[in-house]
Design an enzyme around this catalytic site. Structure first.
Site, PDB file in Angstrom:
ATOM      1  CG  ASN A   1      -2.131  -0.806   1.091  1.00  0.00           C
ATOM      2  OD1 ASN A   1      -2.718  -0.853   0.022  1.00  0.00           O
ATOM      3  ND2 ASN A   1      -2.538  -1.444   2.168  1.00  0.00           N
TER       4      ASN A   1
ATOM      5  CB  ALA B   1      -6.709 -12.500   1.778  1.00  0.00           C
TER       6      ALA B   1
ATOM      7  CE  LYS C   1      -5.759  -1.167  -2.368  1.00  0.00           C
ATOM      8  NZ  LYS C   1      -4.589  -2.031  -2.188  1.00  0.00           N
TER       9      LYS C   1
ATOM     10  CD  GLU D   1       0.490  -1.278   4.984  1.00  0.00           C
ATOM     11  OE1 GLU D   1       1.435  -1.866   4.442  1.00  0.00           O
ATOM     12  OE2 GLU D   1      -0.658  -1.233   4.499  1.00  0.00           O
TER      13      GLU D   1
END
Lengths: 293, 293
Positions: free
Chosen positions: B98, B122, B176, B254
Protein backbone atom coordinates in the site's frame (compact mmCIF):
# COMPACT_ATOMS: atom_id res chain seq x y z
CA UNK A 1 -31.59 28.29 54.19
CA UNK A 2 -34.17 26.70 52.02
CA UNK A 3 -32.64 25.27 48.82
CA UNK A 4 -34.49 23.76 45.85
CA UNK A 5 -32.65 21.48 43.41
CA UNK A 6 -34.07 20.44 40.05
CA UNK A 7 -32.51 17.32 38.54
CA UNK A 8 -31.07 14.41 40.50
CA UNK A 9 -28.18 13.41 38.25
CA UNK A 10 -24.76 12.99 39.81
CA UNK A 11 -24.18 16.74 40.32
CA UNK A 12 -27.66 17.44 41.72
CA UNK A 13 -27.31 14.55 44.15
CA UNK A 14 -23.85 15.67 45.26
CA UNK A 15 -25.12 19.20 45.93
CA UNK A 16 -28.16 17.85 47.79
CA UNK A 17 -26.08 15.55 49.99
CA UNK A 18 -23.60 18.26 51.02
CA UNK A 19 -26.04 21.18 51.31
CA UNK A 20 -28.66 18.97 53.00
CA UNK A 21 -26.44 18.63 56.04
CA UNK A 22 -27.00 22.26 57.08
CA UNK A 23 -29.91 23.44 54.95
CA UNK A 24 -33.47 22.50 54.22
CA UNK A 25 -33.20 20.86 50.78
CA UNK A 26 -36.12 20.21 48.42
CA UNK A 27 -35.46 18.16 45.31
CA UNK A 28 -37.59 18.12 42.14
CA UNK A 29 -37.63 15.00 39.99
CA UNK A 30 -39.56 13.60 37.02
CA UNK A 31 -40.58 10.15 38.17
CA UNK A 32 -42.92 9.13 41.00
CA UNK A 33 -40.70 6.13 41.77
CA UNK A 34 -37.67 8.39 42.15
CA UNK A 35 -39.57 10.79 44.38
CA UNK A 36 -40.73 7.96 46.66
CA UNK A 37 -37.23 6.49 46.98
CA UNK A 38 -35.67 9.86 47.81
CA UNK A 39 -38.44 10.68 50.28
CA UNK A 40 -38.00 7.36 52.09
CA UNK A 41 -34.24 6.88 51.98
CA UNK A 42 -32.73 10.33 51.51
CA UNK A 43 -29.44 10.70 49.67
CA UNK A 44 -26.34 8.76 50.58
CA UNK A 45 -22.97 10.11 49.47
CA UNK A 46 -19.89 8.05 50.36
CA UNK A 47 -17.87 11.10 51.40
CA UNK A 48 -20.64 12.48 53.66
CA UNK A 49 -20.98 9.15 55.39
CA UNK A 50 -24.62 9.21 56.50
CA UNK A 51 -27.92 9.52 54.61
CA UNK A 52 -29.14 13.11 54.21
CA UNK A 53 -32.88 13.55 54.19
CA UNK A 54 -34.52 15.74 51.57
CA UNK A 55 -38.08 16.71 50.68
CA UNK A 56 -38.88 15.25 47.28
CA UNK A 57 -41.41 16.65 44.79
CA UNK A 58 -42.52 15.95 41.26
CA UNK A 59 -41.29 18.66 38.92
CA UNK A 60 -44.54 18.73 36.98
CA UNK A 61 -46.43 19.79 40.10
CA UNK A 62 -44.59 23.12 40.24
CA UNK A 63 -42.99 24.78 43.27
CA UNK A 64 -45.10 24.55 46.43
CA UNK A 65 -42.27 25.96 48.55
CA UNK A 66 -40.48 29.25 48.38
CA UNK A 67 -36.69 28.85 48.24
CA UNK A 68 -33.76 31.11 48.97
CA UNK A 69 -32.14 29.68 45.87
CA UNK A 70 -33.28 27.21 43.22
CA UNK A 71 -30.52 25.12 41.63
CA UNK A 72 -31.04 23.73 38.13
CA UNK A 73 -28.76 20.70 37.81
CA UNK A 74 -30.16 19.02 34.70
CA UNK A 75 -27.94 18.44 31.66
CA UNK A 76 -27.73 21.07 28.94
CA UNK A 77 -29.67 18.67 26.73
CA UNK A 78 -32.58 18.64 29.20
CA UNK A 79 -32.58 22.34 29.97
CA UNK A 80 -35.17 23.51 27.45
CA UNK A 81 -37.93 21.38 28.93
CA UNK A 82 -37.12 22.62 32.45
CA UNK A 83 -37.21 26.26 31.31
CA UNK A 84 -40.81 25.68 30.24
CA UNK A 85 -41.88 25.51 33.88
CA UNK A 86 -42.67 28.88 35.43
CA UNK A 87 -40.20 29.64 38.18
CA UNK A 88 -41.08 32.00 41.05
CA UNK A 89 -40.01 35.46 39.90
CA UNK A 90 -38.42 36.52 43.18
CA UNK A 91 -36.19 33.47 43.65
CA UNK A 92 -32.66 33.44 42.28
CA UNK A 93 -32.06 30.47 39.98
CA UNK A 94 -28.60 28.93 39.74
CA UNK A 95 -27.84 27.11 36.48
CA UNK A 96 -25.08 24.50 36.52
CA UNK A 97 -25.04 23.43 32.85
CA UNK A 98 -21.97 22.99 30.71
CA UNK A 99 -21.54 25.19 27.67
CA UNK A 100 -22.68 28.75 27.09
CA UNK A 101 -25.52 28.30 24.63
CA UNK A 102 -28.13 28.79 27.37
CA UNK A 103 -26.89 32.18 28.63
CA UNK A 104 -28.87 34.24 26.15
CA UNK A 105 -32.06 32.53 27.22
CA UNK A 106 -31.37 33.44 30.87
CA UNK A 107 -31.07 37.14 30.14
CA UNK A 108 -34.75 37.29 29.22
CA UNK A 109 -36.03 35.65 32.40
CA UNK A 110 -37.95 37.56 35.09
CA UNK A 111 -35.98 36.00 37.98
CA UNK A 112 -32.36 36.67 39.01
CA UNK A 113 -30.16 34.21 37.06
CA UNK A 114 -26.89 32.85 38.34
CA UNK A 115 -24.55 30.38 36.72
CA UNK A 116 -22.13 27.98 38.37
CA UNK A 117 -19.39 25.57 37.52
CA UNK A 118 -18.93 22.46 39.61
CA UNK A 119 -15.32 21.34 39.81
CA UNK A 120 -16.15 18.11 41.57
CA UNK A 121 -16.17 14.58 40.26
CA UNK A 122 -19.38 12.71 41.09
CA UNK A 123 -20.84 9.41 39.98
CA UNK A 124 -24.50 8.50 40.45
CA UNK A 125 -24.98 4.89 41.51
CA UNK A 126 -28.77 4.75 41.73
CA UNK A 127 -31.67 7.00 42.84
CA UNK A 128 -30.25 7.36 46.35
CA UNK A 129 -26.50 6.78 46.10
CA UNK A 130 -23.79 9.03 44.73
CA UNK A 131 -19.99 8.72 44.86
CA UNK A 132 -17.83 11.81 45.37
CA UNK A 133 -14.95 10.87 43.05
CA UNK A 134 -13.03 14.15 43.00
CA UNK A 135 -13.02 17.04 45.48
CA UNK A 136 -13.17 20.57 44.16
CA UNK A 137 -15.03 23.87 44.37
CA UNK A 138 -18.40 25.21 43.25
CA UNK A 139 -18.00 28.63 41.63
CA UNK A 140 -21.00 30.93 41.23
CA UNK A 141 -21.48 34.19 39.33
CA UNK A 142 -24.57 36.25 38.57
CA UNK A 143 -25.72 36.78 34.99
CA UNK A 144 -28.29 39.42 35.87
CA UNK A 145 -27.51 41.93 38.65
CA UNK A 146 -28.34 40.62 42.12
CA UNK A 147 -27.58 42.20 45.48
CA UNK A 148 -28.16 39.00 47.50
CA UNK A 149 -25.75 36.67 45.73
CA UNK A 150 -22.78 37.14 48.05
CA UNK A 151 -24.86 36.66 51.18
CA UNK A 152 -26.42 33.46 49.90
CA UNK A 153 -23.10 32.07 48.66
CA UNK A 154 -21.52 32.68 52.02
CA UNK A 155 -24.37 30.74 53.68
CA UNK A 156 -23.86 27.81 51.29
CA UNK A 157 -20.09 27.81 51.65
CA UNK A 158 -18.60 25.24 54.04
CA UNK A 159 -14.99 24.30 54.64
CA UNK A 160 -15.44 20.77 53.26
CA UNK A 161 -17.69 21.85 50.38
CA UNK A 162 -16.44 25.26 49.27
CA UNK A 163 -18.77 27.55 47.34
CA UNK A 164 -17.09 30.66 45.93
CA UNK A 165 -18.25 33.88 44.38
CA UNK A 166 -16.89 34.78 40.94
CA UNK A 167 -17.28 38.36 39.75
CA UNK A 168 -17.29 37.68 35.99
CA UNK A 169 -19.59 34.96 34.73
CA UNK A 170 -18.33 35.16 31.13
CA UNK A 171 -14.74 34.68 32.22
CA UNK A 172 -15.73 31.76 34.42
CA UNK A 173 -17.87 29.97 31.85
CA UNK A 174 -15.41 30.55 29.04
CA UNK A 175 -12.60 28.85 30.94
CA UNK A 176 -14.84 25.90 31.77
CA UNK A 177 -16.00 25.73 28.15
CA UNK A 178 -12.44 25.55 26.87
CA UNK A 179 -11.55 22.78 29.30
CA UNK A 180 -14.67 20.87 28.26
CA UNK A 181 -14.16 21.32 24.53
CA UNK A 182 -10.67 19.87 24.82
CA UNK A 183 -11.12 17.06 27.33
CA UNK A 184 -14.67 15.83 26.71
CA UNK A 185 -14.79 14.89 23.02
CA UNK A 186 -11.24 13.53 22.95
CA UNK A 187 -11.64 11.26 25.97
CA UNK A 188 -14.94 10.07 24.46
CA UNK A 189 -13.57 9.38 20.98
CA UNK A 190 -10.51 7.56 22.31
CA UNK A 191 -12.32 5.97 25.26
CA UNK A 192 -9.72 6.99 27.81
CA UNK A 193 -9.64 8.62 31.24
CA UNK A 194 -8.79 12.31 31.45
CA UNK A 195 -5.11 11.73 32.25
CA UNK A 196 -4.38 10.28 28.80
CA UNK A 197 -4.74 13.78 27.36
CA UNK A 198 -1.36 14.40 28.96
CA UNK A 199 0.33 11.01 29.03
CA UNK A 200 -0.38 10.01 25.40
CA UNK A 201 1.74 12.51 23.50
CA UNK A 202 -0.23 12.04 20.24
CA UNK A 203 -3.49 12.78 22.04
CA UNK A 204 -1.79 15.73 23.66
CA UNK A 205 -0.89 17.14 20.23
CA UNK A 206 -4.54 16.86 19.18
CA UNK A 207 -5.68 18.41 22.46
CA UNK A 208 -3.31 21.33 21.97
CA UNK A 209 -4.69 21.97 18.48
CA UNK A 210 -8.27 21.87 19.80
CA UNK A 211 -7.34 24.28 22.61
CA UNK A 212 -5.73 26.65 20.10
CA UNK A 213 -8.88 26.73 17.98
CA UNK A 214 -11.05 27.44 21.03
CA UNK A 215 -8.78 30.21 22.37
CA UNK A 216 -8.59 31.87 18.97
CA UNK A 217 -12.38 31.86 18.69
CA UNK A 218 -13.08 33.04 22.25
CA UNK A 219 -10.22 35.53 22.22
CA UNK A 220 -8.31 34.03 25.14
CA UNK A 221 -4.64 33.47 25.82
CA UNK A 222 -3.65 30.00 24.61
CA UNK A 223 -0.81 29.67 27.11
CA UNK A 224 -3.03 30.43 30.10
CA UNK A 225 -5.92 28.20 29.07
CA UNK A 226 -3.68 25.32 27.98
CA UNK A 227 -2.06 25.44 31.42
CA UNK A 228 -5.54 25.15 32.97
CA UNK A 229 -6.47 22.22 30.72
CA UNK A 230 -3.28 20.37 31.69
CA UNK A 231 -3.89 21.07 35.38
CA UNK A 232 -7.44 19.75 35.29
CA UNK A 233 -6.49 16.71 33.19
CA UNK A 234 -3.84 15.96 35.79
CA UNK A 235 -5.96 16.42 38.92
CA UNK A 236 -8.79 14.37 37.37
CA UNK A 237 -6.48 11.93 35.59
CA UNK A 238 -8.29 8.81 36.79
CA UNK A 239 -11.76 10.23 36.08
CA UNK A 240 -13.93 9.68 33.05
CA UNK A 241 -15.26 12.87 31.51
CA UNK A 242 -19.02 13.45 31.60
CA UNK A 243 -19.22 13.01 27.82
CA UNK A 244 -17.37 9.70 27.93
CA UNK A 245 -19.79 8.52 30.63
CA UNK A 246 -22.81 9.69 28.64
CA UNK A 247 -21.55 7.83 25.58
CA UNK A 248 -20.85 4.62 27.47
CA UNK A 249 -24.31 4.67 28.96
CA UNK A 250 -25.98 5.34 25.62
CA UNK A 251 -27.15 8.82 26.54
CA UNK A 252 -27.09 11.85 24.29
CA UNK A 253 -23.92 13.89 24.78
CA UNK A 254 -23.48 17.66 25.24
CA UNK A 255 -21.12 17.98 22.26
CA UNK A 256 -23.38 20.51 20.49
CA UNK A 257 -23.55 22.77 23.56
CA UNK A 258 -19.79 22.57 24.06
CA UNK A 259 -17.83 22.10 20.81
CA UNK A 260 -20.80 23.13 18.66
CA UNK A 261 -21.07 26.45 20.50
CA UNK A 262 -17.43 27.28 19.75
CA UNK A 263 -17.72 26.22 16.10
CA UNK A 264 -20.79 28.44 15.72
CA UNK A 265 -19.01 31.42 17.30
CA UNK A 266 -16.05 31.23 14.94
CA UNK A 267 -15.82 33.22 11.77
CA UNK A 268 -13.05 30.98 10.41
CA UNK A 269 -13.15 27.20 9.90
CA UNK A 270 -12.20 25.14 12.96
CA UNK A 271 -11.34 21.78 11.38
CA UNK A 272 -10.51 19.97 14.62
CA UNK A 273 -13.76 21.07 16.30
CA UNK A 274 -15.70 20.16 13.18
CA UNK A 275 -14.03 16.75 13.03
CA UNK A 276 -14.75 16.07 16.70
CA UNK A 277 -18.42 17.09 16.52
CA UNK A 278 -18.92 14.83 13.51
CA UNK A 279 -16.99 12.07 15.28
CA UNK A 280 -19.11 12.23 18.43
CA UNK A 281 -22.28 12.27 16.33
CA UNK A 282 -20.95 9.29 14.39
CA UNK A 283 -20.32 7.39 17.65
CA UNK A 284 -23.79 8.28 18.94
CA UNK A 285 -25.23 6.96 15.67
CA UNK A 286 -23.29 3.73 16.10
CA UNK A 287 -24.80 3.44 19.60
CA UNK A 288 -28.30 4.22 18.35
CA UNK A 289 -28.54 7.50 20.28
CA UNK A 290 -30.74 10.15 18.69
CA UNK A 291 -28.84 13.28 17.65
CA UNK A 292 -30.03 16.45 19.35
CA UNK A 293 -31.47 19.42 17.47
CA UNK B 1 6.06 -20.50 -14.72
CA UNK B 2 8.32 -20.31 -11.73
CA UNK B 3 7.06 -17.74 -9.19
CA UNK B 4 8.78 -16.59 -6.02
CA UNK B 5 6.77 -14.93 -3.22
CA UNK B 6 8.38 -13.07 -0.30
CA UNK B 7 6.13 -12.66 2.74
CA UNK B 8 3.42 -15.06 3.85
CA UNK B 9 0.86 -12.62 5.23
CA UNK B 10 -2.74 -12.91 4.07
CA UNK B 11 -2.05 -11.48 0.58
CA UNK B 12 1.12 -13.54 0.01
CA UNK B 13 -0.70 -16.71 1.04
CA UNK B 14 -3.69 -15.95 -1.17
CA UNK B 15 -1.42 -15.39 -4.18
CA UNK B 16 0.54 -18.57 -3.42
CA UNK B 17 -2.62 -20.67 -3.08
CA UNK B 18 -4.15 -19.49 -6.37
CA UNK B 19 -0.96 -19.29 -8.42
CA UNK B 20 0.35 -22.57 -6.96
CA UNK B 21 -2.41 -24.48 -8.70
CA UNK B 22 -0.82 -23.95 -12.15
CA UNK B 23 2.67 -22.68 -11.43
CA UNK B 24 5.74 -23.71 -9.54
CA UNK B 25 5.62 -21.47 -6.45
CA UNK B 26 8.53 -20.82 -4.07
CA UNK B 27 7.82 -18.91 -0.88
CA UNK B 28 10.37 -17.05 1.24
CA UNK B 29 9.75 -16.65 4.98
CA UNK B 30 11.61 -15.46 8.06
CA UNK B 31 11.12 -18.30 10.51
CA UNK B 32 12.33 -21.89 10.35
CA UNK B 33 9.09 -23.08 11.98
CA UNK B 34 7.01 -21.34 9.31
CA UNK B 35 9.17 -22.81 6.54
CA UNK B 36 8.78 -26.34 7.93
CA UNK B 37 5.01 -26.03 8.26
CA UNK B 38 4.59 -24.70 4.73
CA UNK B 39 6.93 -27.36 3.32
CA UNK B 40 5.00 -30.15 5.03
CA UNK B 41 1.40 -28.97 4.72
CA UNK B 42 1.31 -26.56 1.79
CA UNK B 43 -1.19 -23.72 1.78
CA UNK B 44 -4.88 -24.25 2.28
CA UNK B 45 -7.29 -21.55 1.06
CA UNK B 46 -11.00 -22.13 1.67
CA UNK B 47 -11.97 -20.95 -1.82
CA UNK B 48 -9.41 -23.18 -3.56
CA UNK B 49 -10.60 -26.19 -1.65
CA UNK B 50 -7.46 -28.34 -1.52
CA UNK B 51 -3.95 -27.79 -0.15
CA UNK B 52 -1.52 -26.31 -2.64
CA UNK B 53 2.06 -27.39 -2.23
CA UNK B 54 4.87 -24.84 -2.36
CA UNK B 55 8.63 -24.91 -1.97
CA UNK B 56 9.53 -23.01 1.19
CA UNK B 57 12.84 -21.21 1.84
CA UNK B 58 14.31 -18.98 4.51
CA UNK B 59 14.57 -15.43 3.22
CA UNK B 60 17.97 -14.92 4.86
CA UNK B 61 19.45 -17.72 2.73
CA UNK B 62 18.88 -15.73 -0.46
CA UNK B 63 17.41 -16.94 -3.75
CA UNK B 64 18.68 -20.39 -4.77
CA UNK B 65 16.15 -20.55 -7.63
CA UNK B 66 15.70 -18.34 -10.64
CA UNK B 67 12.12 -17.10 -11.03
CA UNK B 68 10.08 -15.69 -13.87
CA UNK B 69 8.72 -13.18 -11.40
CA UNK B 70 9.42 -12.47 -7.74
CA UNK B 71 6.46 -11.11 -5.75
CA UNK B 72 7.13 -8.99 -2.64
CA UNK B 73 4.04 -9.27 -0.45
CA UNK B 74 5.33 -7.91 2.86
CA UNK B 75 3.69 -4.87 4.46
CA UNK B 76 4.96 -1.40 3.68
CA UNK B 77 6.33 -1.30 7.23
CA UNK B 78 8.51 -4.36 6.54
CA UNK B 79 9.66 -3.37 3.08
CA UNK B 80 12.94 -1.68 3.97
CA UNK B 81 14.44 -4.78 5.52
CA UNK B 82 13.42 -6.88 2.49
CA UNK B 83 15.01 -4.38 0.09
CA UNK B 84 18.31 -4.99 1.86
CA UNK B 85 18.52 -8.48 0.32
CA UNK B 86 20.13 -8.56 -3.10
CA UNK B 87 17.60 -9.65 -5.69
CA UNK B 88 18.66 -11.28 -8.96
CA UNK B 89 19.12 -8.42 -11.42
CA UNK B 90 17.41 -10.13 -14.35
CA UNK B 91 14.19 -11.10 -12.56
CA UNK B 92 11.21 -8.73 -12.53
CA UNK B 93 10.08 -7.92 -8.98
CA UNK B 94 6.40 -7.20 -8.29
CA UNK B 95 5.72 -5.02 -5.23
CA UNK B 96 2.25 -5.25 -3.65
CA UNK B 97 2.56 -2.65 -0.86
CA UNK B 98 0.00 0.00 0.00
CA UNK B 99 0.99 3.63 -0.31
CA UNK B 100 3.41 5.26 -2.71
CA UNK B 101 6.35 6.08 -0.48
CA UNK B 102 8.37 3.14 -1.80
CA UNK B 103 8.16 4.03 -5.51
CA UNK B 104 11.19 6.31 -5.52
CA UNK B 105 13.30 3.55 -4.01
CA UNK B 106 12.27 1.18 -6.81
CA UNK B 107 13.44 3.51 -9.57
CA UNK B 108 17.06 3.05 -8.46
CA UNK B 109 17.02 -0.74 -8.50
CA UNK B 110 18.94 -2.79 -11.09
CA UNK B 111 16.01 -5.20 -11.72
CA UNK B 112 12.72 -4.50 -13.55
CA UNK B 113 10.23 -3.20 -10.93
CA UNK B 114 6.50 -3.73 -11.14
CA UNK B 115 3.79 -2.65 -8.72
CA UNK B 116 0.43 -4.22 -8.10
CA UNK B 117 -2.79 -3.63 -6.21
CA UNK B 118 -4.70 -6.56 -4.84
CA UNK B 119 -8.44 -5.97 -4.76
CA UNK B 120 -9.17 -9.12 -2.82
CA UNK B 121 -10.13 -9.61 0.77
CA UNK B 122 -8.00 -12.21 2.54
CA UNK B 123 -7.59 -13.25 6.16
CA UNK B 124 -4.66 -15.32 7.41
CA UNK B 125 -5.70 -17.95 9.94
CA UNK B 126 -2.31 -19.50 10.71
CA UNK B 127 0.92 -20.45 8.88
CA UNK B 128 -0.94 -22.73 6.45
CA UNK B 129 -4.54 -21.45 6.29
CA UNK B 130 -5.97 -18.38 4.60
CA UNK B 131 -9.60 -17.33 3.99
CA UNK B 132 -10.58 -15.64 0.74
CA UNK B 133 -13.10 -13.12 2.13
CA UNK B 134 -13.71 -10.98 -0.96
CA UNK B 135 -13.17 -11.77 -4.64
CA UNK B 136 -11.52 -9.15 -6.83
CA UNK B 137 -8.71 -8.55 -9.28
CA UNK B 138 -4.92 -8.19 -9.11
CA UNK B 139 -3.77 -5.22 -11.19
CA UNK B 140 -0.14 -4.91 -12.27
CA UNK B 141 1.81 -2.08 -13.88
CA UNK B 142 5.51 -1.60 -14.56
CA UNK B 143 7.48 1.18 -12.89
CA UNK B 144 10.57 0.72 -15.00
CA UNK B 145 10.18 -0.21 -18.68
CA UNK B 146 9.81 -3.95 -19.22
CA UNK B 147 9.00 -5.81 -22.45
CA UNK B 148 8.02 -9.06 -20.75
CA UNK B 149 5.32 -7.78 -18.40
CA UNK B 150 2.31 -8.46 -20.60
CA UNK B 151 3.44 -11.99 -21.43
CA UNK B 152 4.00 -12.87 -17.78
CA UNK B 153 0.70 -11.29 -16.66
CA UNK B 154 -1.19 -13.26 -19.24
CA UNK B 155 0.41 -16.48 -17.92
CA UNK B 156 -0.60 -15.62 -14.35
CA UNK B 157 -4.15 -14.62 -15.29
CA UNK B 158 -6.87 -17.21 -14.72
CA UNK B 159 -10.65 -16.87 -15.00
CA UNK B 160 -11.19 -17.40 -11.26
CA UNK B 161 -8.15 -15.35 -10.21
CA UNK B 162 -7.88 -12.50 -12.72
CA UNK B 163 -4.58 -10.69 -13.13
CA UNK B 164 -4.75 -7.58 -15.30
CA UNK B 165 -2.23 -5.27 -16.91
CA UNK B 166 -2.50 -1.55 -16.14
CA UNK B 167 -0.66 0.89 -18.40
CA UNK B 168 -0.16 3.71 -15.87
CA UNK B 169 1.26 2.77 -12.48
CA UNK B 170 0.88 6.25 -11.02
CA UNK B 171 -2.79 6.42 -11.91
CA UNK B 172 -3.36 2.97 -10.45
CA UNK B 173 -1.52 3.55 -7.18
CA UNK B 174 -3.00 7.01 -6.69
CA UNK B 175 -6.55 5.68 -6.85
CA UNK B 176 -5.72 2.92 -4.41
CA UNK B 177 -3.99 5.41 -2.12
CA UNK B 178 -7.05 7.66 -2.03
CA UNK B 179 -9.35 4.75 -1.19
CA UNK B 180 -6.96 3.67 1.56
CA UNK B 181 -6.51 7.12 3.06
CA UNK B 182 -10.28 7.49 3.39
CA UNK B 183 -11.37 4.02 4.47
CA UNK B 184 -8.44 2.73 6.53
CA UNK B 185 -7.91 5.32 9.28
CA UNK B 186 -11.63 6.04 9.71
CA UNK B 187 -12.68 2.41 10.09
CA UNK B 188 -9.78 1.96 12.52
CA UNK B 189 -10.58 5.01 14.64
CA UNK B 190 -14.30 4.22 14.83
CA UNK B 191 -13.79 0.44 14.97
CA UNK B 192 -16.31 -0.30 12.24
CA UNK B 193 -16.52 -2.39 9.08
CA UNK B 194 -16.03 -0.64 5.73
CA UNK B 195 -19.75 -0.25 5.03
CA UNK B 196 -20.23 2.23 7.90
CA UNK B 197 -18.35 4.82 5.84
CA UNK B 198 -21.55 4.96 3.79
CA UNK B 199 -24.32 4.04 6.21
CA UNK B 200 -23.29 6.35 9.09
CA UNK B 201 -23.95 9.78 7.62
CA UNK B 202 -21.65 11.55 10.11
CA UNK B 203 -18.78 9.23 9.22
CA UNK B 204 -19.61 9.79 5.58
CA UNK B 205 -19.22 13.56 6.05
CA UNK B 206 -15.79 13.02 7.57
CA UNK B 207 -14.86 10.57 4.79
CA UNK B 208 -15.89 13.11 2.16
CA UNK B 209 -13.69 15.78 3.75
CA UNK B 210 -10.73 13.36 3.87
CA UNK B 211 -11.29 12.44 0.22
CA UNK B 212 -11.41 16.12 -0.76
CA UNK B 213 -8.07 16.80 0.95
CA UNK B 214 -6.46 13.81 -0.80
CA UNK B 215 -7.82 14.72 -4.26
CA UNK B 216 -6.71 18.32 -3.88
CA UNK B 217 -3.21 17.21 -2.94
CA UNK B 218 -2.86 14.53 -5.62
CA UNK B 219 -4.58 16.65 -8.28
CA UNK B 220 -7.44 14.26 -8.95
CA UNK B 221 -11.14 14.76 -9.59
CA UNK B 222 -13.02 14.60 -6.30
CA UNK B 223 -16.24 13.40 -7.94
CA UNK B 224 -14.56 10.48 -9.69
CA UNK B 225 -12.50 9.33 -6.70
CA UNK B 226 -15.35 9.76 -4.21
CA UNK B 227 -17.49 7.54 -6.44
CA UNK B 228 -14.72 4.90 -6.31
CA UNK B 229 -14.47 5.15 -2.52
CA UNK B 230 -18.22 4.67 -2.15
CA UNK B 231 -18.17 1.70 -4.54
CA UNK B 232 -15.38 -0.05 -2.70
CA UNK B 233 -16.91 0.68 0.72
CA UNK B 234 -20.12 -0.87 -0.57
CA UNK B 235 -18.66 -3.99 -2.17
CA UNK B 236 -16.49 -4.62 0.92
CA UNK B 237 -19.10 -3.39 3.40
CA UNK B 238 -18.80 -6.42 5.71
CA UNK B 239 -14.99 -6.43 5.62
CA UNK B 240 -12.59 -4.93 8.10
CA UNK B 241 -9.93 -2.73 6.56
CA UNK B 242 -6.33 -3.89 6.79
CA UNK B 243 -5.52 -1.04 9.18
CA UNK B 244 -8.40 -1.91 11.49
CA UNK B 245 -7.16 -5.53 11.52
CA UNK B 246 -3.58 -4.44 12.23
CA UNK B 247 -4.78 -2.29 15.13
CA UNK B 248 -6.94 -5.02 16.63
CA UNK B 249 -4.06 -7.44 16.51
CA UNK B 250 -1.63 -4.99 18.06
CA UNK B 251 0.50 -4.64 14.93
CA UNK B 252 1.97 -1.43 13.62
CA UNK B 253 -0.30 0.19 11.02
CA UNK B 254 0.54 1.62 7.60
CA UNK B 255 -0.89 5.06 8.42
CA UNK B 256 2.41 6.82 7.73
CA UNK B 257 2.75 5.23 4.29
CA UNK B 258 -0.85 6.07 3.41
CA UNK B 259 -2.13 9.25 5.11
CA UNK B 260 1.37 10.41 6.00
CA UNK B 261 2.42 10.25 2.35
CA UNK B 262 -0.45 12.52 1.31
CA UNK B 263 0.18 14.96 4.16
CA UNK B 264 3.86 15.17 3.17
CA UNK B 265 2.98 15.79 -0.50
CA UNK B 266 0.68 18.70 0.31
CA UNK B 267 1.82 22.30 0.26
CA UNK B 268 -1.24 23.42 2.27
CA UNK B 269 -2.38 22.16 5.70
CA UNK B 270 -4.60 19.05 5.59
CA UNK B 271 -6.25 19.17 9.02
CA UNK B 272 -8.32 16.00 8.63
CA UNK B 273 -5.31 13.96 7.52
CA UNK B 274 -3.22 15.44 10.30
CA UNK B 275 -5.93 14.65 12.85
CA UNK B 276 -6.25 11.06 11.62
CA UNK B 277 -2.51 10.37 11.62
CA UNK B 278 -2.26 11.66 15.18
CA UNK B 279 -5.35 9.69 16.14
CA UNK B 280 -4.00 6.40 14.76
CA UNK B 281 -0.66 7.03 16.49
CA UNK B 282 -2.57 7.79 19.71
CA UNK B 283 -4.46 4.49 19.44
CA UNK B 284 -1.24 2.59 18.73
CA UNK B 285 0.26 4.20 21.81
CA UNK B 286 -2.75 3.10 23.87
CA UNK B 287 -2.18 -0.45 22.57
CA UNK B 288 1.53 -0.31 23.29
CA UNK B 289 2.54 -0.55 19.63
CA UNK B 290 5.85 1.09 18.71
CA UNK B 291 5.42 4.02 16.29
CA UNK B 292 7.32 3.55 13.02
CA UNK B 293 10.10 5.86 11.87
Amino acid sequence: MNVGIIGMGSIGMLMAAYLGRYHNVHVYVRREEQKEKLYQEGIYCDAVGHPVSVEAHLLEEGFPQSHDVLIVAVKQTGLDSVLDYSFPSNTPVLFLQNGMGHIEKLLERPYPSWVGVVEHGALKQDYCHVLHTGKGVVRIASVTKDENIKKIISSLNHYDFPVEYEPDYKEMLTSKLIVNTVINPLTTLFQVNNGHIISNSYLREIAEAVCREACLTLNRSFEKEWERVLNIAETTSENQSSMFKDMMEGRQTEVDAISGYILKKSRTPLPYHQFLIRAIHALQWEKGVRIHG
